[in-house]
Scaffold this motif. Structure first.
Motif, PDB file in Angstrom:
ATOM      1  N   GLY A 169     -12.501  -8.213   4.445  1.00 58.61           N
ATOM      2  CA  GLY A 169     -12.337  -9.391   3.596  1.00 58.61           C
ATOM      3  C   GLY A 169     -11.956  -9.053   2.167  1.00 58.61           C
ATOM      4  N   LEU A 170     -11.091  -8.058   1.992  1.00 57.17           N
ATOM      5  CA  LEU A 170     -10.726  -7.610   0.649  1.00 57.17           C
ATOM      6  C   LEU A 170      -9.486  -8.302   0.089  1.00 57.17           C
ATOM      7  N   GLU A 171      -9.003  -9.329   0.780  1.00 54.50           N
ATOM      8  CA  GLU A 171      -7.771  -9.971   0.352  1.00 54.50           C
ATOM      9  C   GLU A 171      -7.826 -10.462  -1.101  1.00 54.50           C
ATOM     10  N   GLY A 172      -8.987 -10.966  -1.538  1.00 56.21           N
ATOM     11  CA  GLY A 172      -9.092 -11.493  -2.894  1.00 56.21           C
ATOM     12  C   GLY A 172      -9.172 -10.419  -3.962  1.00 56.21           C
ATOM     13  N   ALA A 173      -9.552  -9.209  -3.597  1.00 53.09           N
ATOM     14  CA  ALA A 173      -9.706  -8.130  -4.566  1.00 53.09           C
ATOM     15  C   ALA A 173      -8.526  -7.173  -4.585  1.00 53.09           C
ATOM     16  N   LEU A 174      -7.877  -7.024  -3.438  1.00 54.36           N
ATOM     17  CA  LEU A 174      -6.781  -6.061  -3.303  1.00 54.36           C
ATOM     18  C   LEU A 174      -5.589  -6.785  -2.692  1.00 54.36           C
ATOM     19  N   SER A 175      -4.604  -7.108  -3.513  1.00 55.53           N
ATOM     20  CA  SER A 175      -3.434  -7.821  -2.996  1.00 55.53           C
ATOM     21  C   SER A 175      -2.609  -6.888  -2.122  1.00 55.53           C
ATOM     22  N   MET A 176      -1.696  -7.478  -1.356  1.00 57.91           N
ATOM     23  CA  MET A 176      -0.890  -6.682  -0.436  1.00 57.91           C
ATOM     24  C   MET A 176       0.575  -7.069  -0.528  1.00 57.91           C
ATOM     25  N   GLY A 177       1.423  -6.065  -0.644  1.00 54.40           N
ATOM     26  CA  GLY A 177       2.864  -6.248  -0.567  1.00 54.40           C
ATOM     27  C   GLY A 177       3.368  -5.668   0.733  1.00 54.40           C
ATOM     28  N   LEU A 178       4.304  -6.341   1.382  1.00 53.50           N
ATOM     29  CA  LEU A 178       4.802  -5.908   2.675  1.00 53.50           C
ATOM     30  C   LEU A 178       6.285  -5.557   2.597  1.00 53.50           C
ATOM     31  N   ALA A 179       6.570  -4.296   2.916  1.00 49.72           N
ATOM     32  CA  ALA A 179       7.957  -3.863   3.016  1.00 49.72           C
ATOM     33  C   ALA A 179       8.528  -4.302   4.360  1.00 49.72           C
ATOM     34  N   GLY A 180       9.825  -4.388   4.428  1.00 48.56           N
ATOM     35  CA  GLY A 180      10.481  -4.752   5.670  1.00 48.56           C
ATOM     36  C   GLY A 180      10.425  -3.616   6.684  1.00 48.56           C
ATOM     37  N   PRO A 181      10.826  -3.889   7.921  1.00 45.85           N
ATOM     38  CA  PRO A 181      10.668  -2.898   8.983  1.00 45.85           C
ATOM     39  C   PRO A 181      11.683  -1.770   8.967  1.00 45.85           C
ATOM     40  N   THR A 182      12.780  -1.921   8.244  1.00 42.36           N
ATOM     41  CA  THR A 182      13.787  -0.860   8.218  1.00 42.36           C
ATOM     42  C   THR A 182      13.951  -0.327   6.800  1.00 42.36           C
ATOM     43  N   HIS A 183      14.434   0.893   6.722  1.00 46.59           N
ATOM     44  CA  HIS A 183      14.670   1.513   5.420  1.00 46.59           C
ATOM     45  C   HIS A 183      15.735   2.587   5.575  1.00 46.59           C
ATOM     46  N   ASP A 184      16.198   3.100   4.449  1.00 47.17           N
ATOM     47  CA  ASP A 184      17.159   4.196   4.481  1.00 47.17           C
ATOM     48  C   ASP A 184      16.475   5.468   3.996  1.00 47.17           C
ATOM     49  N   ALA A 185      17.253   6.475   3.647  1.00 47.27           N
ATOM     50  CA  ALA A 185      16.674   7.753   3.240  1.00 47.27           C
ATOM     51  C   ALA A 185      15.926   7.656   1.924  1.00 47.27           C
ATOM     52  N   ASN A 186      16.204   6.623   1.140  1.00 52.03           N
ATOM     53  CA  ASN A 186      15.572   6.521  -0.166  1.00 52.03           C
ATOM     54  C   ASN A 186      14.156   5.965  -0.109  1.00 52.03           C
ATOM     55  N   SER A 187      13.951   4.922   0.693  1.00 53.00           N
ATOM     56  CA  SER A 187      12.660   4.264   0.549  1.00 53.00           C
ATOM     57  C   SER A 187      12.504   3.072   1.469  1.00 53.00           C
TER      58      SER A 187
END
Length: 348
Positions: A62-80
């Motif tokens: 139940g840490l949603e209120g204390a620690l926010s979350m960012g979600l990257a997409g499912p694909t990436h290239d060599a950089n990130s």
């Protein structure tokens, strides 16, 4: 498409780069990074099994209120990994397009893999840690002031030695072995990983035949660590990584165990099958040169009864299950056919 930046490829066998940024965020702040609500952001990707661990633990506690979350997409290239799921291609809190930017803030010219999960210090924009194993342990042991009422004990002190003992083989021979098989450069290295993987799965089947959870009679870190690999086994590892002695759904004990966890709030409701398949089949062009993503398998079978209640045990011990995930963190029902409109397990 470039290779997955969380891994290292060599001519004959796969080797994981485990040189992480290993600073810790602690309750007493003696690490230089004190636990503070709102200060940090967990950056994860639903596609990644290592990040999925942190998503599950954060939700269970139940840490949603204390620690926010960012979600990257499912694909990436060599950089990130990139924040292409966000409308403007920028993380709404960190205001960066690529996770690499936060690594570069911490160490200009950062030379190693840009991996998830990572915890970023919002004021400075720099990664504090990407040590996936320590992150979830510390969420359990260091962030207790912000746990929800009824949060489970995922890393109880009396069971820590056994949790780590079991988890060591799970990591070496299951979590990582699927990659060793999938990225093997020779028949010999593939055969070794393949046989080690299925020997470990047989061992786990024997261990779980008469007990509901891996350690003790409640859900612990050990179960979280195994679950994220099992959830990806039939959609990805069986075919894409050639781990094909048998499907998970053909291993009765492990299949029932996996469904038991999947149907427990906090587990299956974090699983985005569409993103999982897209990540592996699109990013790993060494393994799948065409980038074609398979339509199958039918994943509605995760909703079938598992019968594991007969073994006793209580998933949350004296605690309670988490409620629905926040609206912005719900897995779309079209990506997971077992979920309802609130993002909770609803059955087939």
């Amino acid at each position: 498409m470039a290779k997955d930046t969380s891994t290292a490829y060599v001519e004959e066998s796969f080797q994981r780069d485990t040189r992480y940024l290993d600073d810790r965020i602690t309750s007493d702040g003696n690490s230089g990074w004190p636990v503070e609500a709102g200060r940090y952001r967990l950056v994860a990707a639903r596609a990644c099994p290592w990040a999925n661990r942190a998503i599950i633990v954060r939700r269970l506690l139940g840490l949603e209120g204390a620690l926010s979350m960012g979600l990257a997409g499912p694909t990436h290239d060599a950089n990130s990994w990139t924040f292409d799921l966000d409308p403007d291609g920028l993380d709404p809190v960190l205001r960066i397009p690529r996770l690499k930017d936060a690594y570069e803030k911490r160490q200009p010219g950062y030379p190693r893999g840009i991996t998830v999960p990572a915890i970023v210090d919002i004021p400075t924009g720099q990664v504090v840690t990407n040590d996936f194993k320590q992150i979830t342990v510390d969420l359990s042991a260091q962030w207790t002031a912000f746990h929800r009422e009824g949060a489970p004990q995922l890393y109880p002190e009396a069971l820590r030695e056994e949790i780590e003992e079991v988890s060591e083989r799970v990591y070496r021979d299951v979590n990582n072995a699927v990659y060793e098989a999938g990225f093997a450069g020779t028949q010999e290295s593939y055969d070794e990983a393949y046989h080690r993987l299925f020997a470990a799965l047989d061992w786990l089947s024997e261990r779980l035949e008469g007990r509901r959870y891996l350690v003790g009679d409640t859900v612990t870190e050990a179960d979280v660590r195994l679950f994220t690999t099992l959830a990806r086994f039939d959609p990805v590892y069986h075919g894409h990584f050639k781990c094909n002695r048998s499907k998970l759904s053909e291993m009765p004990v492990l299949w029932a165990y996996a469904r038991d966890l999947f149907q427990t709030p906090g587990f299956g409701d974090t699983i985005d099958f569409a993103q999982i398949k897209r990540h592996y089949y699109v990013v790993h062009r060494d393994v799948n040169p065409t980038g074609v993503v398979p339509d199958g398998p039918d994943l509605s079978n995760w909703a079938t009864p598992h019968g594991r209640e007969a073994l006793g045990g209580r998933p949350f011990g004296d605690g309670t299950p988490p409620g629905p995930p926040p609206e912005g963190e719900r897995v779309p029902t079209e990506h997971n056919p077992t979920l309802d409109a609130e993002g909770m397990f609803a059955g087939a």
